[in-house]
Design a protein around this motif. Structure first.
Motif, short mmCIF file in Angstrom:
data_model
loop_
_atom_site.label_atom_id
_atom_site.label_comp_id
_atom_site.label_asym_id
_atom_site.label_seq_id
_atom_site.Cartn_x
_atom_site.Cartn_y
_atom_site.Cartn_z
N VAL A 18 29.88 44.14 33.38
CA VAL A 18 30.99 43.78 34.18
C VAL A 18 32.35 43.87 33.16
N PRO A 19 32.97 45.05 33.16
CA PRO A 19 34.01 45.11 32.30
C PRO A 19 35.45 44.46 32.76
N THR A 20 36.07 43.62 32.21
CA THR A 20 37.26 43.01 32.41
C THR A 20 38.27 42.73 31.38
N MET A 21 39.49 42.48 31.55
CA MET A 21 40.57 42.18 30.73
C MET A 21 40.75 40.58 30.51
N GLY A 22 39.72 39.92 31.13
CA GLY A 22 39.98 38.34 31.06
C GLY A 22 40.91 37.59 32.03
N TYR A 23 41.09 36.59 31.56
CA TYR A 23 41.92 35.64 32.56
C TYR A 23 41.19 35.64 33.93
N LEU A 24 40.14 35.34 33.95
CA LEU A 24 39.31 35.68 35.02
C LEU A 24 39.80 34.79 36.29
N HIS A 25 39.58 35.49 37.61
CA HIS A 25 39.77 34.71 39.06
C HIS A 25 38.67 35.13 39.75
N GLU A 26 38.57 34.64 41.11
CA GLU A 26 37.53 34.73 41.97
C GLU A 26 37.01 36.37 42.04
N GLY A 27 37.87 37.30 41.98
CA GLY A 27 37.67 38.63 42.00
C GLY A 27 36.71 39.07 40.87
N HIS A 28 36.90 38.51 39.65
CA HIS A 28 36.11 38.89 38.75
C HIS A 28 34.65 38.08 39.09
N LEU A 29 34.68 36.85 39.48
CA LEU A 29 33.53 36.13 39.59
C LEU A 29 32.62 36.75 40.72
N ALA A 135 27.01 49.17 36.06
CA ALA A 135 28.28 48.74 35.80
C ALA A 135 29.04 48.23 37.22
N LEU A 136 29.80 47.27 37.27
CA LEU A 136 30.30 47.01 38.48
C LEU A 136 32.04 47.06 38.46
N PHE A 137 32.72 47.57 39.28
CA PHE A 137 34.07 47.53 39.20
C PHE A 137 34.67 47.24 40.53
N GLY A 138 35.76 46.63 40.85
CA GLY A 138 36.40 46.32 41.85
C GLY A 138 37.07 47.32 42.65
N GLU A 139 37.02 47.46 43.96
CA GLU A 139 37.85 48.40 44.89
C GLU A 139 39.22 47.98 44.84
N LYS A 140 39.65 46.94 44.33
CA LYS A 140 41.26 46.71 44.31
C LYS A 140 41.85 47.83 43.33
N ASP A 141 40.93 48.29 42.44
CA ASP A 141 41.48 49.14 41.28
C ASP A 141 40.87 50.38 41.96
N PHE A 142 41.12 50.81 43.07
CA PHE A 142 40.47 51.92 43.80
C PHE A 142 40.64 53.39 42.82
N GLN A 143 41.46 53.51 42.36
CA GLN A 143 41.63 54.75 41.52
C GLN A 143 40.85 54.75 40.41
N GLN A 144 40.86 53.39 39.77
CA GLN A 144 39.93 53.31 38.71
C GLN A 144 38.53 53.59 38.81
N LEU A 145 38.07 52.98 40.04
CA LEU A 145 36.93 53.19 40.36
C LEU A 145 36.32 54.74 40.59
N PRO A 165 34.10 44.92 46.76
CA PRO A 165 35.19 44.56 47.73
C PRO A 165 36.16 43.84 46.99
N THR A 166 37.60 43.86 47.30
CA THR A 166 38.61 43.16 46.89
C THR A 166 38.59 41.73 47.25
N VAL A 167 38.53 40.70 46.57
CA VAL A 167 38.89 39.28 46.87
C VAL A 167 40.46 38.84 46.96
N LEU A 173 46.69 37.93 49.72
CA LEU A 173 47.37 38.52 48.40
C LEU A 173 45.87 38.71 47.68
N ALA A 174 45.87 39.87 47.29
CA ALA A 174 44.85 40.52 46.33
C ALA A 174 44.82 39.66 44.98
N MET A 175 43.58 39.04 44.65
CA MET A 175 43.71 38.44 43.58
C MET A 175 43.83 39.25 42.15
P1 AMP Z 1 40.72 43.46 35.07
O1 AMP Z 1 40.37 42.48 34.33
O2 AMP Z 1 41.88 43.21 36.13
O3 AMP Z 1 40.91 44.74 34.33
O4 AMP Z 1 39.69 43.81 36.15
C1 AMP Z 1 38.46 43.76 35.91
C2 AMP Z 1 37.55 44.19 37.09
O5 AMP Z 1 37.65 43.35 37.99
C3 AMP Z 1 38.00 45.38 37.56
O6 AMP Z 1 36.88 46.52 37.95
C4 AMP Z 1 38.77 45.39 38.80
O7 AMP Z 1 38.85 46.09 39.80
C5 AMP Z 1 38.01 43.96 39.25
N1 AMP Z 1 38.97 43.12 40.01
C6 AMP Z 1 40.22 42.82 39.72
N2 AMP Z 1 41.03 42.08 40.45
C7 AMP Z 1 39.89 41.99 41.68
C8 AMP Z 1 39.64 41.37 43.01
N3 AMP Z 1 40.84 40.79 43.49
N4 AMP Z 1 38.77 41.47 43.73
C9 AMP Z 1 37.67 42.16 43.44
N5 AMP Z 1 37.75 42.99 42.11
C10 AMP Z 1 38.88 42.70 41.38
#
Ligand code: AMP
Length: 282
Positions: A18-29, A135-145, A165-167, A173-175
């Protein structure tokens, strides 16, 4: 990291990233929980990747708090947190990148012309370091996916890409880690993103097929907030991202809006009634 993952792979373990940029929220979780169920060794990477930020963007200001992130991950049974240093990721002589020719011409790529090259390149690096099966990616960043899926197919990465799916906050408000930039007043304006998407969905269900009309109403709703500046509001093909004039099949509605200095994105699928809501992002 590579040695560790290689050894696990050899033992037949299924590796999940699960790649992230940190500062995690429920979307990442949510990505992390889905990831947990899909393999044996779950790696979360935390890397605020400098190459995906433009020169006037918020790379320096982007929120970072490793301790907090580790705390949030504690209940999730993450096996490894990969937290590389930018100098380690990009040595002094770095010069190779992955650039997609079409997908970045649309949506976020228009105002962030180097963004998806930065994203594709760092994800390719992470794939080569962790060698995940999944590897898992969020649909919130649809273009990235879409960019990652395209890259994986084009370059034969042996990775299964899963969209999640977007949390959202209870009010819709999208997290986003960037939501922490918002004042109470700006947060109210930020709600207009999801509200306009929801309204568009309703219009489509009521029979509206004209994309221009839907986009006009969404733009008006967002512009009612003086803090809001629209980057784009678009209705497009959910695979190619080319704009659509008529909604005769499932379409992606996506938007990017600056609330004062904070750039937020969101999207929704618009499905004419009677059509299956097939979502190629998943
Ligand atoms: P970021 O740390 O913002 O780069 O996000 C890391 C991953 O979490 C990416 O695949 C995002 O699409 C996903 N993500 C960010 N926000 C959300 C959200 N609200 N719901 C679901 N996935 C998310």
């Amino acid at each position: 990291m590579q040695r560790e993952c290689d050894a696990l792979r050899t033992k037949g373990k299924r590796i999940v990233l699960v790649p992230t940029m940190g500062y995690l929220h429920e979307g990442h979780l949510s990505l992390i929980r889905e990831g947990r169920s899909r393999g044996d060794f779950l790696v979360v990477s935390i890397f605020v990747n400098p190459t995906q930020f433009g020169p006037r963007e918020d790379f320096q200001a982007y929120p970072r708090d490793l301790k907090r992130d580790v705390q949030l991950m504690k209940p999730e049974r993450v096996d490894a947190v990969f937290y590389p240093d930018a100098r380690e990721m990009y040595g002094a002589h770095f010069q190779t990148s992955i650039r997609l020719s079409c997908l970045p011409k649309y949506l976020c790529g228009r105002s962030r012309p180097t963004h998806f090259t930065g994203v594709a390149t760092v994800v390719a690096k992470l794939f080569n370091i962790v060698r995940p099966h999944v590897a898992l990616f969020g649909e919130k960043d649809f273009q990235q996916l879409l960019v990652i899926r395209r890259m994986v197919e084009d370059l034969n990465f042996d990775v299964e890409v899963i969209g999640v799916p977007t949390v959202r906050e209870p009010d819709g408000l999208a997290m986003s880690s960037r939501n922490t930039y918002l004042t109470a007043e700006q947060r109210a304006a930020a709600l207009s993103l999801f509200q306009s998407l929801k309204e568009a969905r309703k219009q489509v269900l009521e029979g509206e097929r004209d994309a221009a009309k839907i986009l006009q109403r969404a733009s008006d709703r967002i512009r009612a907030y003086p803090e809001a500046t629209i980057d784009y509001v678009a209705i497009c093909d959910p695979e190619t991202l080319q704009p659509l004039e008529k909604i005769t099949r499932p379409a992606l509605m996506a938007l990017a809006v600056k609330i004062d200095k904070t750039r937020l994105i969101d999207n929704i699928m618009l499905c004419p009634e009677g059509m299956s809501g097939s979502d190629p992002g998943r």
